[in-house]
Design a protein around this motif. Structure first.
Motif, PDB file in Angstrom:
ATOM      1  N   ASP A 168      77.118  20.627   2.708  1.00  0.00           N
ATOM      2  CA  ASP A 168      77.608  19.434   3.069  1.00  0.00           C
ATOM      3  C   ASP A 168      76.284  18.677   3.892  1.00  0.00           C
ATOM      4  O   ASP A 168      75.306  19.168   4.437  1.00  0.00           O
ATOM      5  N   LYS A 169      76.420  17.226   3.869  1.00  0.00           N
ATOM      6  CA  LYS A 169      75.601  16.338   4.477  1.00  0.00           C
ATOM      7  C   LYS A 169      76.200  15.539   5.236  1.00  0.00           C
ATOM      8  O   LYS A 169      75.731  14.459   5.596  1.00  0.00           O
ATOM      9  N   SER A 170      77.398  15.900   5.883  1.00  0.00           N
ATOM     10  CA  SER A 170      77.925  14.877   6.827  1.00  0.00           C
ATOM     11  C   SER A 170      77.740  15.262   8.161  1.00  0.00           C
ATOM     12  O   SER A 170      78.596  14.825   9.077  1.00  0.00           O
TER      13      SER A 170
END
Length: 508
Positions: free
Chosen positions: A335-337
């Motif tokens: 995840d990059k959020s």
């Protein structure tokens, strides 16, 4: 302390400056002298002797005797420097030398000098990895190591992550993060607003998965154990059956834990097939690669983790196959959020001010459940810088080559029998003493064989010649589990192990 050093303050005065006059400068010379002497002891006793095959792996003493030898009582007054230095020697002498070429007891072994020096530096600097302002160097190093590890996993677009104290903690991070992903209200409302959540893992998975369920309030009965095949790998069809079972009971499956390198057999779950099932049922896929992650460094062996790029999260212990000093454990998320940040943040205003004079995105501490956090990534970064990716690959390849050699030797020797053909660096085998070799396979043989390994282990510990582990597994009687990691291990050491087991157990 009473002894003066070169006319300067004693160590007691140095470390207790309030006892000195208010206008006296603190003299560091006594401390530097003590550290230098202690380092000489470390080099001689822990490094040189600890890696010398002619020395003992351990000086075994029973607990009560060791208590007396160590004089554990803490007193009101300090001891002379000479006595403290002797205590340093004793601490090393009576500890197990895990860097010894004949230590095969755990999933870590060997001495890595660059990582060791990095450990010394982090202890000397004595900082904590929560903000860039207090740990600028190590913050950037952790970020660089995590990014390179993500590339090895196959996450071309990057991700997120952090180092933490051990693989068990990494697995707990995965469970907590997956729960937050599917039930974000859980962070504030807790279990009262949540459906019955179910985790799925194989019968060969690490016990930290069950501990995570207990610690995080999910309950151990909500860990559905998926059967494994005879090689220790999760059976995908059985996983799907367990998912349907949970749903039929009104529960909500939310995470599947796949293991890349099981503790006993070193088995790798079929990640690609498990990923298909997770995708079908919209489940979080976590891969516990604490042990087997090192295979990603090897072109020859990275196929063992085929499909790992599809995982939502990965746990990888660099202090195992790759030999960084303990502890050096990474938790990585695709995840990059900022999911990791949102899940764990508490926004402590005395640490994470948003109006600082630098880019506060480098203040990574709020992603962690800890406050103080050691800069463990440096221990791998310095080692990687020193030896390079190719040498790390060579170490993995050599360890597995030596594993194959040991397995072939076991097949050749009378009285030795493999439990299972090794897939990784775990070699599991029985030693059958001469008195049992003519017994037919059956309950009597299994009962007598079950008693062999504990006696041999006791004798090897008391003689100090080597260390390997043993355990039972399912209906299998006790067998030895030997783990080959260190590049300092030679074929002669592996031959010695088999010969020594026979010497210690031939009369049983």
């Amino acid at each position: 302390m009473t002894r003066q050093m070169n006319g300067h303050s004693t160590l007691e005065e140095l470390m207790n400056p309030d006892k000195c006059s208010s206008d006296a400068a603190v003299d560091m010379e006594p401390a530097e002298s003590f550290i230098q002497q202690a380092m000489e002891i470390i080099i001689q006793e822990a490094v040189k002797k600890g890696t010398n095959v002619k020395e003992k792996v351990c000086e075994w003493r029973p607990p009560e005797q060791l208590k007396e030898l160590l004089d554990l009582e803490l007193k009101d007054t300090g001891e002379p420097e000479s006595k403290i230095l002797q205590r340093c020697r004793d601490a090393i002498r009576y500890s197990v030398k895990t860097s010894h070429p004949r230590f095969f007891n755990q999933l870590f072994a060997g001495m890595e000098p660059h990582s060791m020096v990095a450990s010394f530096i982090t202890e000397a600097i004595k900082t904590s990895l929560y903000t860039y302002e207090v740990a600028p160097v190590f913050t950037l190093m952790e970020d660089a190591v995590l990014k390179t590890m993500m590339e090895l996993i196959g996450w071309k677009d990057g991700g997120d992550g952090l180092f933490n104290p051990g693989g068990s903690m990494s697995n707990m991070y995965a469970v907590n993060l997956a729960r937050y992903y599917y039930c974000p209200d859980f962070k504030e409302i807790g279990i009262y607003g949540s459906p019955r959540l179910v985790m799925l893992t194989s019968q060969e998975s690490h016990y930290s998965i069950t501990k995570a369920a207990a610690l995080l309030g999910l309950g151990t009965k909500n860990v559905y154990v998926v059967p494994s095949d005879n090689r220790g790998k999760m059976i995908p069809s059985a996983l799907e059956e367990k998912i349907h079972l949970a749903k039929s009971e009104g529960a909500v499956p939310f995470i599947v834990n796949a293991t890349a390198g099981t503790t006993v057999f070193g088995a790798f779950d079929p990640i690609d097939e498990i990923a298909d099932i997770c995708q079908k049922h919209n489940l979080w896929l976590h891969v516990d690669a604490c042990w087997g992650g090192g295979a990603l460094m090897s072109k020859k062996h990275k196929h063992l983790l085929k499909g790992i790029h599809r995982a939502n999260s990965v746990a990888w212990n660099l202090h195992k196959m790759l030999m960084a000093t303990l502890q050096c454990s990474a938790f990585l998320v695709r995840d990059k959020s900022c999911l990791l940040q949102r899940c764990h943040c508490a926004g402590a205003s005395y640490l994470f001010q948003q109006d600082k004079f630098y880019d506060v995105s480098y203040d990574t501490g709020d992603k962690s459940v800890q406050c103080s956090r050691k800069p463990d990534a440096f221990k791998f970064w310095l080692m990687w810088k020193a030896v390079g990716t190719r040498e790390l690959e060579n170490r993995v390849d050599r360890a597995l080559e030596m594993t194959r050699y040991l397995a072939q030797e076991i097949k050749k020797r009378e009285g030795f029998r493999l439990v299972i053909e090794p897939e990784f660096a775990n070699v599991c085998f029985w030693y059958i003493p001469p008195s049992l070799r003519n017994l037919p396979d059956g309950p009597e043989l299994r009962k007598k064989l079950h008693a062999v390994a504990p006696v041999v282990k006791e004798r090897m510990m008391k003689s100090g010649t080597m260390m390997i582990g043993y355990q039972k597994h399912g209906d299998k009687p006790n067998f030895f589990r030997m783990v080959v990691i260190s590049p300092q291990v030679k074929r002669q050491d592996l031959d010695f192990v088999l010969e020594e087991i026979h010497r210690l157990g031939k009369d049983l």
